[in-house]
Design a protein around this motif. Structure first.
Motif, PDB file in Angstrom:
ATOM      1  N   ALA A 173       0.851  -1.196   0.000  1.00 41.65           N
ATOM      2  CA  ALA A 173       0.000   0.000   0.000  1.00 41.65           C
ATOM      3  C   ALA A 173       0.881   1.238   0.000  1.00 41.65           C
ATOM      4  CB  ALA A 173      -0.920  -0.002   1.217  1.00 41.65           C
ATOM      5  N   ILE A 174       0.713   2.092  -1.004  1.00 40.49           N
ATOM      6  CA  ILE A 174       1.556   3.278  -1.119  1.00 40.49           C
ATOM      7  C   ILE A 174       1.361   4.237   0.054  1.00 40.49           C
ATOM      8  CG2 ILE A 174      -0.053   4.678  -2.464  1.00 40.49           C
ATOM      9  CD1 ILE A 174       2.411   5.543  -4.175  1.00 40.49           C
ATOM     10  N   LYS A 175       0.237   4.134   0.755  1.00 40.97           N
ATOM     11  CA  LYS A 175       0.007   4.997   1.918  1.00 40.97           C
ATOM     12  C   LYS A 175       1.061   4.793   2.991  1.00 40.97           C
ATOM     13  CE  LYS A 175      -4.973   5.876   1.646  1.00 40.97           C
ATOM     14  NZ  LYS A 175      -6.288   5.726   2.339  1.00 40.97           N
ATOM     15  N   ASP A 176       1.710   3.629   3.007  1.00 38.74           N
ATOM     16  CA  ASP A 176       2.757   3.391   4.000  1.00 38.74           C
ATOM     17  C   ASP A 176       3.953   4.312   3.797  1.00 38.74           C
ATOM     18  OD1 ASP A 176       1.362   1.359   5.334  1.00 38.74           O
ATOM     19  OD2 ASP A 176       2.104  -0.187   3.966  1.00 38.74           O
ATOM     20  N   LEU A 177       4.080   4.892   2.608  1.00 40.53           N
ATOM     21  CA  LEU A 177       5.173   5.832   2.325  1.00 40.53           C
ATOM     22  C   LEU A 177       4.807   7.275   2.651  1.00 40.53           C
ATOM     23  CD1 LEU A 177       7.036   4.971  -1.028  1.00 40.53           C
ATOM     24  CD2 LEU A 177       8.078   5.768   1.089  1.00 40.53           C
ATOM     25  N   ASP A 204      18.793   8.464   0.174  1.00 44.82           N
ATOM     26  CA  ASP A 204      18.901   8.055  -1.225  1.00 44.82           C
ATOM     27  C   ASP A 204      17.986   6.872  -1.526  1.00 44.82           C
ATOM     28  OD1 ASP A 204      21.147   9.881  -1.818  1.00 44.82           O
ATOM     29  OD2 ASP A 204      22.272   8.566  -0.472  1.00 44.82           O
ATOM     30  N   PHE A 205      17.803   6.010  -0.542  1.00 45.51           N
ATOM     31  CA  PHE A 205      16.965   4.824  -0.711  1.00 45.51           C
ATOM     32  C   PHE A 205      16.088   4.646   0.520  1.00 45.51           C
ATOM     33  CE2 PHE A 205      20.521   4.191  -3.514  1.00 45.51           C
ATOM     34  CZ  PHE A 205      19.979   3.560  -4.625  1.00 45.51           C
ATOM     35  N   LEU A 206      14.789   4.535   0.293  1.00 47.86           N
ATOM     36  CA  LEU A 206      13.839   4.168   1.336  1.00 47.86           C
ATOM     37  C   LEU A 206      13.249   2.823   0.959  1.00 47.86           C
ATOM     38  CD1 LEU A 206      13.453   7.537   0.955  1.00 47.86           C
ATOM     39  CD2 LEU A 206      12.058   7.112   2.974  1.00 47.86           C
ATOM     40  N   MET A 207      13.401   1.852   1.848  1.00 47.40           N
ATOM     41  CA  MET A 207      13.002   0.483   1.551  1.00 47.40           C
ATOM     42  C   MET A 207      11.888   0.030   2.487  1.00 47.40           C
ATOM     43  SD  MET A 207      15.143  -0.596  -0.863  1.00 47.40           S
ATOM     44  CE  MET A 207      16.825  -0.645  -1.481  1.00 47.40           C
ATOM     45  N   GLY A 208      10.797  -0.440   1.899  1.00 54.21           N
ATOM     46  CA  GLY A 208       9.751  -1.040   2.710  1.00 54.21           C
ATOM     47  C   GLY A 208      10.252  -2.326   3.340  1.00 54.21           C
ATOM     48  N   ALA A 209       9.964  -2.500   4.625  1.00 56.74           N
ATOM     49  CA  ALA A 209      10.490  -3.655   5.366  1.00 56.74           C
ATOM     50  C   ALA A 209       9.339  -4.452   5.972  1.00 56.74           C
ATOM     51  CB  ALA A 209      11.453  -3.190   6.458  1.00 56.74           C
ATOM     52  N   ARG A 210       9.125  -5.632   5.430  1.00 60.77           N
ATOM     53  CA  ARG A 210       8.033  -6.487   5.888  1.00 60.77           C
ATOM     54  C   ARG A 210       8.279  -7.073   7.265  1.00 60.77           C
ATOM     55  NH1 ARG A 210       8.674 -10.168   0.718  1.00 60.77           N
ATOM     56  NH2 ARG A 210      10.794  -9.438   1.168  1.00 60.77           N
ATOM     57  N   PHE A 211       9.528  -7.074   7.728  1.00 66.96           N
ATOM     58  CA  PHE A 211       9.862  -7.836   8.923  1.00 66.96           C
ATOM     59  C   PHE A 211      10.406  -6.966  10.054  1.00 66.96           C
ATOM     60  CE2 PHE A 211      10.640 -10.219   4.996  1.00 66.96           C
ATOM     61  CZ  PHE A 211       9.617 -11.147   5.105  1.00 66.96           C
ATOM     62  N   LEU A 267       7.569  -2.236  -2.301  1.00 68.27           N
ATOM     63  CA  LEU A 267       7.319  -0.808  -2.095  1.00 68.27           C
ATOM     64  C   LEU A 267       8.615  -0.151  -1.643  1.00 68.27           C
ATOM     65  CD1 LEU A 267       5.327   1.578  -1.977  1.00 68.27           C
ATOM     66  CD2 LEU A 267       4.869   0.968   0.413  1.00 68.27           C
ATOM     67  N   ASN A 268       9.212   0.635  -2.529  1.00 66.85           N
ATOM     68  CA  ASN A 268      10.480   1.300  -2.246  1.00 66.85           C
ATOM     69  C   ASN A 268      10.475   2.690  -2.894  1.00 66.85           C
ATOM     70  OD1 ASN A 268      11.868  -1.062  -1.006  1.00 66.85           O
ATOM     71  ND2 ASN A 268      11.669  -1.915  -3.059  1.00 66.85           N
ATOM     72  N   MET A 269      11.430   3.515  -2.484  1.00 66.51           N
ATOM     73  CA  MET A 269      11.567   4.852  -3.060  1.00 66.51           C
ATOM     74  C   MET A 269      13.052   5.150  -3.227  1.00 66.51           C
ATOM     75  SD  MET A 269       9.871   8.409  -1.695  1.00 66.51           S
ATOM     76  CE  MET A 269       9.832   9.879  -2.737  1.00 66.51           C
ATOM     77  N   PHE A 270      13.449   5.510  -4.462  1.00 70.15           N
ATOM     78  CA  PHE A 270      14.851   5.728  -4.783  1.00 70.15           C
ATOM     79  C   PHE A 270      15.074   7.157  -5.285  1.00 70.15           C
ATOM     80  CE2 PHE A 270      14.519   1.155  -6.606  1.00 70.15           C
ATOM     81  CZ  PHE A 270      14.496   0.600  -5.322  1.00 70.15           C
ATOM     82  N   ARG A 271      16.209   7.742  -4.886  1.00 70.39           N
ATOM     83  CA  ARG A 271      16.651   8.997  -5.490  1.00 70.39           C
ATOM     84  C   ARG A 271      17.278   8.652  -6.840  1.00 70.39           C
ATOM     85  NH1 ARG A 271      18.239  13.911  -3.144  1.00 70.39           N
ATOM     86  NH2 ARG A 271      18.301  12.935  -1.084  1.00 70.39           N
TER      87      ARG A 271
END
Length: 267
Positions: free
Chosen positions: A105-109, A122-129, A168-172
């Motif tokens: 879900a993009i709302k988590d960002l 530079d990098f935001l990584m969704g972490a399931r654990f 679900l991740n976000m990169f520069r």
């Protein structure tokens, strides 16, 4: 000065889910943060492309929407390379990766974006654990296997890694201008090469918790096969960091990853 943010949605045989993913972007809290959407169809064998085209045409809350079809089956990693090139060429600053099978879900960002905290990384990584995440329909075996690999990767990287690659991740995008990612594997292991190199190159990395579910999705990953692949790349990383960072990891090296524009919509 605000950043231009592109949402990249990799797609492969996700016709039942892709309309739900695009509906996430219609939410006003989300759409006000997004400047463009890029759907990349990796030669799907179902109606994914047609469903995505209809959804993008209706998504008028976001000014720029593009649908591409890869000229060949490049794999998930290859589709990432298509999107990174597209983002750089079209003047975007960040790319959000949101898989087309509707597990994330993009709302988590949004907490990272609305506070502007993403600009510090530079990098935001969704972490399931990690603490605060919620898994729905995820088997105990897969959860345990992922946690074991997280520990191994963290030890080798000398950095705490909470997930090796969720959807679900976000990169520069400027982080990729030297093309350090081009020789990473084009298959599902792309993210494993990425996280190891992000850690080795000392990029600013942040993990965030997310909600992750499995209901009507069909996984393309076979746990045993992926396990052997991951152990193999870890062995190569341990043998030589420089060779791992500079080596060729693709089964089919390519000079480029051409794709065809299926549709483009601008408000």
């Amino acid at each position: 000065m605000s950043s231009r943010i592109l949402v990249f949605i990799p797609m492969y045989n996700c016709a039942p889910q892709i309309s739900r993913v695009l509906t996430q972007l219609a939410d006003s809290r989300v759409s006000c943060c997004i400047d463009g959407v890029l759907c990349v169809n990796n030669r799907s064998l179902d109606a994914t492309q047609e469903v995505a085209a209809a959804g993008l045409a209706a998504l008028e809350a976001i000014p720029h929407r593009t649908l591409l079809c890869n000229d060949d089956n490049y794999g998930l990693g290859g589709s990432h390379k298509v999107a990174i090139e597209f983002g750089l060429k079209n003047g975007y600053d960040y790319v959000i990766v949101l898989h087309g099978d509707d597990q994330g879900a993009i709302k988590d960002l949004l907490p990272e974006i609305e506070t502007g905290r993403y600009r510090d990384y530079d990098f935001l990584m969704g972490a399931r654990f990690m603490r605060g995440s919620y898994l729905e329909g995820y088997s105990l075996l897969r959860t345990t296997a992922n946690k074991v690999f997280n520990i191994l990767f963290s030890i080798i990287s000398r950095r705490r890694l909470y997930d090796l690659g969720s959807g679900l991740n976000m990169f520069r995008l400027s982080a990729f201008t030297d093309n350090f990612h081009k020789r990473f594997s084009d298959d599902l292991t792309f993210n494993y090469y990425l996280i190891l190199n992000v850690a080795a190159r000392r990029f600013r990395l942040r993990f965030f918790p997310l909600t992750w579910r499995e209901d009507d999705q069909v996984s393309n990953a076979k746990l045993s096969r992926m396990g052997f692949q991951i152990l193999g790349l870890l062995a190569r990383r341990c043998l030589s960091l420089s060779s791992f960072a500079q080596g060729e990891h693709r089964a089919v090296p390519r000079d480029s990853y051409p794709s065809t524009i299926v549709g483009s919509w601008n408000n």
